[in-house]
Structure formats: C-alpha cells, structure tokens
Design a protein around this motif. Structure first.
Motif, mmCIF file in Angstrom:
data_model
loop_
_atom_site.group_PDB
_atom_site.id
_atom_site.type_symbol
_atom_site.label_atom_id
_atom_site.label_comp_id
_atom_site.label_asym_id
_atom_site.label_seq_id
_atom_site.Cartn_x
_atom_site.Cartn_y
_atom_site.Cartn_z
ATOM 1 N N ILE A 108 -14.332 -132.515 -24.859
ATOM 2 C CA ILE A 108 -13.301 -132.537 -24.542
ATOM 3 C C ILE A 108 -12.169 -133.045 -25.824
ATOM 4 C CG2 ILE A 108 -13.898 -133.382 -21.817
ATOM 5 C CD1 ILE A 108 -12.863 -136.776 -22.612
ATOM 6 N N ALA A 109 -10.872 -132.851 -25.102
ATOM 7 C CA ALA A 109 -10.124 -132.921 -26.533
ATOM 8 C C ALA A 109 -8.400 -133.164 -26.541
ATOM 9 C CB ALA A 109 -10.173 -131.666 -27.862
ATOM 10 N N PHE A 110 -7.800 -133.500 -26.995
ATOM 11 C CA PHE A 110 -6.081 -133.478 -26.782
ATOM 12 C C PHE A 110 -5.670 -132.081 -28.390
ATOM 13 C CE2 PHE A 110 -5.419 -137.686 -24.715
ATOM 14 C CZ PHE A 110 -4.479 -136.790 -23.735
ATOM 15 N N ALA A 111 -4.978 -132.012 -27.658
ATOM 16 C CA ALA A 111 -4.761 -130.492 -29.319
ATOM 17 C C ALA A 111 -3.374 -130.769 -29.268
ATOM 18 C CB ALA A 111 -5.586 -129.316 -29.099
ATOM 19 N N LEU A 112 -2.443 -130.875 -30.765
ATOM 20 C CA LEU A 112 -0.764 -130.489 -30.682
ATOM 21 C C LEU A 112 -0.672 -129.674 -31.388
ATOM 22 C CD1 LEU A 112 1.479 -132.163 -30.210
ATOM 23 C CD2 LEU A 112 1.430 -132.300 -33.067
ATOM 24 N N VAL A 113 -0.094 -128.640 -30.181
ATOM 25 C CA VAL A 113 -0.100 -127.104 -30.855
ATOM 26 C C VAL A 113 1.504 -126.639 -30.348
ATOM 27 C CG1 VAL A 113 -1.663 -126.203 -29.940
ATOM 28 C CG2 VAL A 113 -0.023 -126.470 -28.096
ATOM 29 N N SER A 114 2.329 -125.269 -31.166
ATOM 30 C CA SER A 114 3.595 -125.048 -31.550
ATOM 31 C C SER A 114 3.507 -125.118 -30.377
ATOM 32 C CB SER A 114 3.545 -123.685 -32.483
ATOM 33 O OG SER A 114 4.482 -122.996 -31.779
ATOM 34 N N ASN A 115 5.316 -124.988 -29.627
ATOM 35 C CA ASN A 115 5.301 -124.987 -28.162
ATOM 36 C C ASN A 115 5.894 -123.831 -28.178
ATOM 37 O OD1 ASN A 115 5.934 -126.435 -26.197
ATOM 38 N ND2 ASN A 115 8.322 -127.512 -26.990
ATOM 39 N N ASP A 116 5.978 -122.562 -29.089
ATOM 40 C CA ASP A 116 6.387 -121.286 -28.583
ATOM 41 C C ASP A 116 5.263 -120.742 -27.857
ATOM 42 O OD1 ASP A 116 7.084 -122.073 -31.099
ATOM 43 O OD2 ASP A 116 6.382 -119.965 -32.043
ATOM 44 N N LEU A 117 4.159 -121.518 -27.706
ATOM 45 C CA LEU A 117 3.028 -120.488 -27.132
ATOM 46 C C LEU A 117 3.773 -120.298 -25.691
ATOM 47 C CD1 LEU A 117 -0.075 -122.784 -28.184
ATOM 48 C CD2 LEU A 117 0.438 -120.316 -29.149
ATOM 49 N N PRO A 118 3.140 -119.435 -24.230
ATOM 50 C CA PRO A 118 3.079 -119.408 -23.289
ATOM 51 C C PRO A 118 3.351 -121.059 -22.642
ATOM 52 C CG PRO A 118 1.683 -117.583 -23.841
ATOM 53 C CD PRO A 118 1.757 -118.467 -25.196
ATOM 54 N N GLU A 119 4.062 -120.303 -21.965
ATOM 55 C CA GLU A 119 3.999 -121.837 -20.675
ATOM 56 C C GLU A 119 2.406 -122.030 -19.708
ATOM 57 O OE1 GLU A 119 4.962 -125.493 -19.750
ATOM 58 O OE2 GLU A 119 6.612 -124.147 -21.583
ATOM 59 N N ASP A 120 1.646 -121.095 -19.125
ATOM 60 C CA ASP A 120 1.388 -121.259 -18.477
ATOM 61 C C ASP A 120 0.012 -120.387 -18.869
ATOM 62 O OD1 ASP A 120 1.722 -118.271 -19.159
ATOM 63 O OD2 ASP A 120 1.500 -117.245 -17.581
ATOM 64 N N LEU A 121 -0.076 -120.961 -20.005
ATOM 65 C CA LEU A 121 -1.775 -120.419 -21.196
ATOM 66 C C LEU A 121 -2.758 -121.243 -20.498
ATOM 67 C CD1 LEU A 121 -1.655 -119.678 -24.147
ATOM 68 C CD2 LEU A 121 -1.769 -122.394 -24.464
ATOM 69 N N SER A 122 -4.042 -120.602 -20.314
ATOM 70 C CA SER A 122 -4.842 -120.753 -19.898
ATOM 71 C C SER A 122 -5.918 -121.443 -20.545
ATOM 72 C CB SER A 122 -5.192 -120.027 -18.612
ATOM 73 O OG SER A 122 -5.500 -118.854 -19.361
ATOM 74 N N GLU A 123 -6.197 -120.628 -21.741
ATOM 75 C CA GLU A 123 -7.604 -120.617 -22.851
ATOM 76 C C GLU A 123 -6.651 -121.186 -23.819
ATOM 77 O OE1 GLU A 123 -10.837 -118.878 -20.778
ATOM 78 O OE2 GLU A 123 -9.777 -117.789 -21.964
ATOM 79 N N LEU A 124 -7.549 -121.616 -25.114
ATOM 80 C CA LEU A 124 -6.846 -121.802 -26.311
ATOM 81 C C LEU A 124 -8.349 -121.339 -26.935
ATOM 82 C CD1 LEU A 124 -4.029 -124.105 -26.768
ATOM 83 C CD2 LEU A 124 -4.102 -122.006 -27.402
ATOM 84 N N GLU A 125 -8.041 -120.900 -28.717
ATOM 85 C CA GLU A 125 -9.513 -121.710 -29.336
ATOM 86 C C GLU A 125 -9.767 -122.809 -30.282
ATOM 87 O OE1 GLU A 125 -11.784 -117.775 -30.175
ATOM 88 O OE2 GLU A 125 -11.259 -117.956 -27.893
#
Lengths: 361, 125
Positions: free
Chosen positions: A326-343
């Motif tokens: 499990i993790a917290f990630a800090l990502v760019s705010n221009d990613l889609p709102e309904d993001l379901s997956e990241l790598e």
C-alpha cells in the motif's frame, strides 16, 4: 542520543532499538507483523514519550494559536483534541500537531519528535512579530512528561487498571468510561498534570496517556503485567499507513501543503492566519494506491501514468493486515479525476496499482 | 545471538553459500534475517541468468525495508526456491534451511576468497 524514561524497559523486553530523530527508540519487540495484528485484533501499546509537548499560555494564547495554526482553536469545544497544521507563510508545513486545551488561555501543542526544536523556534519567531505587547509564554515541556499510547478495541480496561494502580487515591473511572473519541480529560494529581485522550495514530480506538516522567515507568509496568503487547515504531508506521494517516516529511512537508496532501478539511480559510496563501496552490494531489501483485512500494519510488512519470510514492509499505503493498503517492494534478490505475516503478519494473480510498483497512 | 553454520561460506553482504561440487545454494544469514525482521517478499533473477560475483541476483523485503541480494561467486542461476513465493517467512524461521537460489559455479577459484563461519562471526561483532 536521547532516551525516553522507558529505555531500560525496552531493553529488558529485548526490543530492537533504532535512532529515530535523535532518540534511541524501539522499532520492534516480537515483530512488526505480529505487533500490527495485535493492535488490529485487540490491543497494543507504544512508548511515544519522545513526542514534543509545547505549552502556549497567557492572555491571548488562544487568539495567537488561531493565527499560527490552520484551524481556529479558541472557539472549539475545550474537551476536543484538535488536529491542525503549523504552516509557513507560503502554506508549506512546519509540522502537524494535536492541540490540547488544558485550561483557559492554556494549551499544549503535541508535536513530532523530529520537529520539536524547529517548531519551538518558529513559534517564538511568530510570537515576536505577532503583537508588540503580549503576555503569551512558550514552554517546551517535552522532558517533563511521558506518553504511552494504548491502542485497539480492548484498550480501556487495561488503561483504567493501570491508572488506578499509579493513582490509587483518584477516581477517574467514570470519566474515562464516558470519554468519547477525540476528546480528553485533564487532571492535576499532587499538582502534576495528567492528560488522557481517546486518540491515537493507528485507526483503532484507543487512549493516549500523558503523565509526569517519574510516573511513566509505573504505568508501563502495570500495562506489561496486564499483558498488553508492547509495540514499536515499525508497527506504528504500518498501522498509521493502513489507517490512511499522514506522516510529516512524507505526505506533508515544507514543500507539500495540506491541500495537496488531501487534508484541506483541517484548514479554515474564512479568516487570517499564517499560511493562508496556500489557497488555490494545488499543482499536485495525494492518491492512495494498493498493489495488484506481490510488490511492495517504498517512499520515493517513481509513479507513472501512460508511460509518463507523474509523481512519486511518499510512503509505502507491506500492509500486515491486508497482505498487500500500500502507498500514498503525490502526483500531478492534471491527471484525470476518475483515475483508477497507476504504475509504480519498483527495481526497474513497473507494477500496476489500483487507486483506492483511505483508510486502506 | 545469531546462529552460524560451519558447513558453508559467507560474504560480508550477509549471504551464505553452501557448495556441492560445481553447484551451490545461496541464502541469507540468520543475522541478516534478524536485522530485516518479518520477511514478506523474495524475488530472484530468472533461471539461466549468468552473473558475476557481487552482482545483484534478487531482492528481499521485510515490512519495513527492501534489500538487494548479492551473489558470492560467479555463476549461473539454476533455480529459485519456489516455496519462498508463498512463504517468504521461512527465511525468518530457519535462514540456513531456506535457500533462495541454486547456482552453477563458474569460477571455483573464488571459493577461497569466501569467509568461513569464524571470519563472518568476527565481521558482524
């Protein structure tokens, strides 16, 4: 290195000791997994006496805290233990802390051990520029108090028994039985302050007991005799991450403001305070991620979206409760709102992580 | 007190290697498993990979940390201990029984550069 009053007790319990923010602290006793699960299933206790207590008192103390903290304190129910941020002018975080009201115009800020000196110096600086004339006093009381956190659904009885043993002449049972979550009771026993709050950093019900340093060993010993499992900083970190709670220097820092960390509910903008300029500054956002395979994310691992680096892991671990990474990630705010997956890139390979909600458990 | 076995060799990065002719098994020491704490994940480079002494052949993770695994001698990976996929904690219960990889040794001359139990013991004291 500094040691808490319970140092010898930890050695006697064969704890593995580590340097944590200049303090020699127990990272584990029986093992991080078993300690984490003990708290989730029933209970466990932590020596967190290294945390800082800064007294802020005198005429105008409440108003001063309203000005330096992210939330108004003076208008809150005095029995509530309030979580707030101490911020720089730009909204970057000096520290996150708990505010205890000990009496009229008399407060405690309970701060991260690594930040106690920095916070104290910053508050002093804020005070000198605050108002030319004031009677507000700042006192670092860290060395006067021990702090034991008993966490888990079965915490109340051992805490009652232990306090009854340490303070046999005082009747506190009813107060504690009636104490609600996120509230505190304060006592003066023999002119010495004792604070019990129904708070913690594990996502479980539980109590935190602040008491004079000379009484702390007795309380700990009584809890040990009642077979409350001692737990170290390793389990504490796993528990807080599973509960989706932020850690200073990871999810929030001088460079990561509370809005980016998704903690805007602890910031009250309808007034003037130091750090108000964070409003609207939110280029990044914090996401909770959970593994799809057996991989374990760690702080600073890069995060990708459609093969483009979009951020990094701020905290990551194996979750003993979920048996997953499990993790917290800090990502760019221009990613889609309904993001379901990241790598997440782990040792040169990318692994798919599902975006989830906190708490993880 | 970490346990040691005299039937194998050690390297300062806390791996052990037990040699059987031109093959060997490699694992981590009891001292290393104690330092890591609860082990929750182990992985290794694929079978057939040819590596040299000191190369990273895999990694091991406890709840708290990820740590690289280093090959004690030049060799080719023959097998990964599949039991560790579902039960990585076997290394905590017996670090000397729970081997991680089997290798084919490609340079026998390097064996004499390895530490015996006594030398390794001295290195961790």
């Amino acid at each position: 290195m500094k040691r808490t009053v319970l140092y010898e007790n930890h050695l006697a319990l064969k704890a593995k000791m580590v340097d944590f923010a200049g303090w020699e602290m127990p990272v584990q006793y029986s093992g991080i997994k078993s300690e984490t699960l003990a708290v989730r299933k029933s209970l466990g206790m932590f020596d967190v006496s290294h945390m800082g207590e800064i007294r802020v008192k005198g005429q105008g103390a409440g108003e001063f805290l309203d000005y330096v903290l992210s939330r108004r304190i003076s208008n809150k129910n005095p029995q509530l233990t309030n979580y707030a941020f101490l911020c720089y002018e730009d909204g970057g975080v000096v520290d996150d802390l708990m505010v205890y009201q000990l009496g009229p115009e008399n407060y405690w800020l309970v701060v991260n051990a690594a930040n106690t000196d920095k916070d104290f110096a910053y508050l002093e600086k804020c005070l000198t520029t605050y108002k030319a004339q004031n009677d507000i006093q700042l006192i670092n009381e860290t060395d006067l108090f021990g702090l034991i956190a008993v966490q888990g659904k079965d915490s109340l009885e051992p805490v009652l028994n232990a306090l009854a043993e340490v303070y046999p002449d005082q009747n506190i049972e009813q107060d504690l039985r009636e104490l609600k979550r996120f509230r505190q009771v304060n006592y003066l026993f023999n002119d010495q302050l004792v604070v019990v709050s129904r708070t913690g950093y594990t996502g479980e019900d539980g109590y935190e007991v602040y008491l004079p340093i000379e009484k702390t060993k007795e309380l700990w010993q009584s809890l040990i005799e009642q077979e409350v499992p001692p737990c170290g900083l390793g389990a504490r970190d796993a528990l807080r991450l599973e509960a989706g709670l932020p850690l200073y220097g990871h999810e929030i820092s001088a460079e990561i403001n509370p809005l980016e960390a998704g903690l805007g509910r602890f910031v009250e903008f309808d007034r003037d305070f130091i750090g108000k300029s964070m409003q609207g500054k939110q280029d990044r956002r914090s996401l909770a991620l959970i593994s799809e395979d057996r991989s374990i994310p760690r702080a600073d691992y890069p995060v990708y979206y459609q093969n483009k680096k979009v951020g990094h892991v701020t905290s990551g671990s194996f979750s003993p409760t979920l048996n997953k990474g499990i993790a917290f990630a800090l990502v760019s705010n221009d990613l889609p709102e309904d993001l379901s997956e990241l790598e997440i890139e782990i040792r040169r390979k990318t692994h798919t992580y599902k975006v989830t909600k906190t708490p993880f458990i | 007190m970490a346990e040691l076995k005299t039937d194998r060799y050690y390297v300062e990065t806390h791996e052990w290697i037990m040699i059987d002719g031109d093959t060997a098994t490699v694992g981590i020491t009891d001292y290393a498993q104690e330092e890591l704490g609860d082990i929750v994940y182990v992985e290794a480079e694929p079978e057939g990979e040819e590596l040299v002494k000191g190369d990273i052949f895999g990694s091991i993770e406890s709840v708290k940390v990820a740590s690289d695994l280093y090959l004690p001698v030049d060799g080719e990976i023959l097998e990964f201990n599949q039991e560790l996929t579902d039960q990585p904690e076997l290394i905590n219960s017996d670090a000397y029984a729970a081997w991680i990889i089997k290798i084919k040794i490609s340079n026998q001359n390097q064996i004499k550069e390895l530490m015996d139990a006594e030398a390794y013991q001295a290195s961790i004291e």
